[in-house]
Design a protein around this motif. Structure first.
Motif, mmCIF file in Angstrom:
data_model
loop_
_atom_site.group_PDB
_atom_site.id
_atom_site.type_symbol
_atom_site.label_atom_id
_atom_site.label_comp_id
_atom_site.label_asym_id
_atom_site.label_seq_id
_atom_site.Cartn_x
_atom_site.Cartn_y
_atom_site.Cartn_z
ATOM 1 N N ARG A 19 0.831 -1.455 -0.017
ATOM 2 C CA ARG A 19 0.323 0.204 0.299
ATOM 3 C C ARG A 19 0.696 1.391 0.231
ATOM 4 O O ARG A 19 2.482 1.767 0.657
ATOM 5 N N VAL A 20 0.394 2.416 -0.650
ATOM 6 C CA VAL A 20 1.257 3.446 -1.223
ATOM 7 C C VAL A 20 0.474 4.443 -1.414
ATOM 8 O O VAL A 20 -0.258 4.909 -1.491
ATOM 9 N N LEU A 21 0.891 5.901 -0.403
ATOM 10 C CA LEU A 21 0.293 7.448 -0.413
ATOM 11 C C LEU A 21 0.542 8.012 -1.993
ATOM 12 O O LEU A 21 1.829 8.102 -1.885
ATOM 13 N N LEU A 22 -0.572 8.905 -2.074
ATOM 14 C CA LEU A 22 -0.315 9.475 -2.961
ATOM 15 C C LEU A 22 0.600 10.207 -2.802
ATOM 16 O O LEU A 22 1.615 10.451 -3.752
ATOM 17 N N THR A 23 1.026 11.618 -1.533
ATOM 18 C CA THR A 23 1.936 11.994 -1.215
ATOM 19 C C THR A 23 2.899 11.955 -0.893
ATOM 20 O O THR A 23 4.032 12.328 -1.505
ATOM 21 N N ASP A 24 2.928 10.386 -1.314
ATOM 22 C CA ASP A 24 5.021 10.186 -0.628
ATOM 23 C C ASP A 24 5.333 9.525 -2.375
ATOM 24 O O ASP A 24 6.311 10.085 -1.878
ATOM 25 N N VAL A 52 -6.883 3.372 -4.196
ATOM 26 C CA VAL A 52 -7.779 3.724 -3.620
ATOM 27 C C VAL A 52 -7.994 5.454 -2.526
ATOM 28 O O VAL A 52 -6.826 5.642 -2.668
ATOM 29 N N HIS A 53 -8.511 5.839 -1.513
ATOM 30 C CA HIS A 53 -8.663 6.959 -1.423
ATOM 31 C C HIS A 53 -7.507 7.667 -1.177
ATOM 32 O O HIS A 53 -6.649 6.589 -0.017
ATOM 33 N N GLY A 54 -6.532 8.098 -1.444
ATOM 34 C CA GLY A 54 -5.061 8.939 -1.381
ATOM 35 C C GLY A 54 -3.762 7.796 -0.899
ATOM 36 O O GLY A 54 -3.570 8.169 -1.166
ATOM 37 N N GLY A 55 -4.251 6.761 -2.042
ATOM 38 C CA GLY A 55 -3.043 6.404 -2.606
ATOM 39 C C GLY A 55 -3.897 5.166 -3.573
ATOM 40 O O GLY A 55 -4.782 5.295 -4.165
ATOM 41 N N ALA A 56 -2.613 3.541 -3.540
ATOM 42 C CA ALA A 56 -3.615 2.707 -4.026
ATOM 43 C C ALA A 56 -2.724 1.668 -3.329
ATOM 44 O O ALA A 56 -1.805 1.645 -2.362
ATOM 45 N N ILE A 57 -3.417 0.136 -3.473
ATOM 46 C CA ILE A 57 -2.806 -1.005 -2.938
ATOM 47 C C ILE A 57 -3.017 -2.218 -4.148
ATOM 48 O O ILE A 57 -2.863 -1.568 -5.301
ATOM 49 N N SER A 58 -2.209 -2.879 -3.774
ATOM 50 C CA SER A 58 -1.345 -3.608 -4.465
ATOM 51 C C SER A 58 -2.805 -5.495 -4.896
ATOM 52 O O SER A 58 -3.512 -5.290 -3.848
#
Length: 249
Positions: A19-24, A52-58
């Motif tokens: 899981r990662v954050l868009l901001t990162d 997903v909200h705020g980023g993405a998951i595998s």
């Protein structure tokens, strides 16, 4: 950086971190959040990640059934799971958090060992149901859409009533100086509760997650008793953790 290179970088980050954050991603790539948002939308439409909200998951992080081909570094995670089995003893009470390495550990759980296992992870619980000698207790609560784990006060309250022999703790980011960290505050509280409820903490992680940090701290590296990676225990890469007194498998 070309668009294709950005996409490759994002895909690798998602595979490694789950899981990662868009901001990162925007900071690491030195691009705008709007550009990252468009990249994530494109990769989601291609079926390569789940936005997903705020980023993405595998995609492998969102499984109800086990698919080896969708688990990143599956071979390494199998090596880690097999090493972890050396810590198991008949009749133990065990806590297992979420994550694909723990999912592999649950899938390969030895058939001949009887144990009672508590987990807030729905995918892990479903894998454990394949093992008739394991008494599986799913710790309920509000389920996270992204991670498929139970979170919140009810979950933490249940965990506080457990006294586990071992806790197999999923690892997001691990660093010898900054310890175990996460970017989801509720996941931090869940893991803190699991640590308090356990006699011994075992961190299962592929080596790619080591020497990385996030904003919220779960615990010091010294709070982990045993670190298990796919690497040889004598690998110099793991020396900083040995110097802290961790058992390395």
């Amino acid at each position: 950086m070309l668009k294709e290179e950005r996409h490759d970088f994002i895909l690798n980050e998602v595979k490694v971190r789950n899981r990662v954050l868009l901001t990162d991603l925007a900071v690491k790539l030195n691009i705008s959040e709007d550009t990252v948002r468009r990249d994530l939308k494109y990769l989601d439409e291609q079926g390569k990640i789940k936005k997903v909200h705020g980023g993405a998951i595998s995609t492998s992080y969102h499984l109800y059934t086990y698919k080896e081909q969708e688990i990143y570094a599956h071979e390494n995670k199998s090596v880690i799971a097999q090493k972890a089995h050396a810590l198991l003893r008949e009749g133990q009470v065990i806590l297992i958090s979420g994550g694909t390495t723990n999912l592999e550990f649950a899938r390969l759980f030895p058939k001949n060992i009887k144990a009672t296992i508590f987990t807030p992870s729905l995918p892990v619980a479903m894998q454990l149901l394949e093992h008739p000698n394991v008494q599986t207790i799913f710790i309920g609560g509000r389920l996270s859409h992204e991670a498929q784990i139970a979170l919140g006060g009810e979950t933490i309250q249940t965990i506080s009533q457990v006294r586990a022999d071992l806790c197999f703790l999923g690892t997001g980011q691990l660093d010898p100086v900054h310890g175990l960290t996460e970017f989801d505050w509720e996941v931090v509280q869940l893991k803190k509760a699991m640590i308090l409820a356990s006699k011994k903490i075992v961190s299962l992680t592929i080596s790619e997650k080591i020497n990385s940090i996030q904003v919220y701290k779960v615990c010091d590296a010294r709070a982990i008793h045993t670190l298990i990676t796919e690497l040889n225990p004598g690998d110099p890469f793991l020396d900083p953790f040995k110097q802290l007194g961790l058992e390395i498998l």
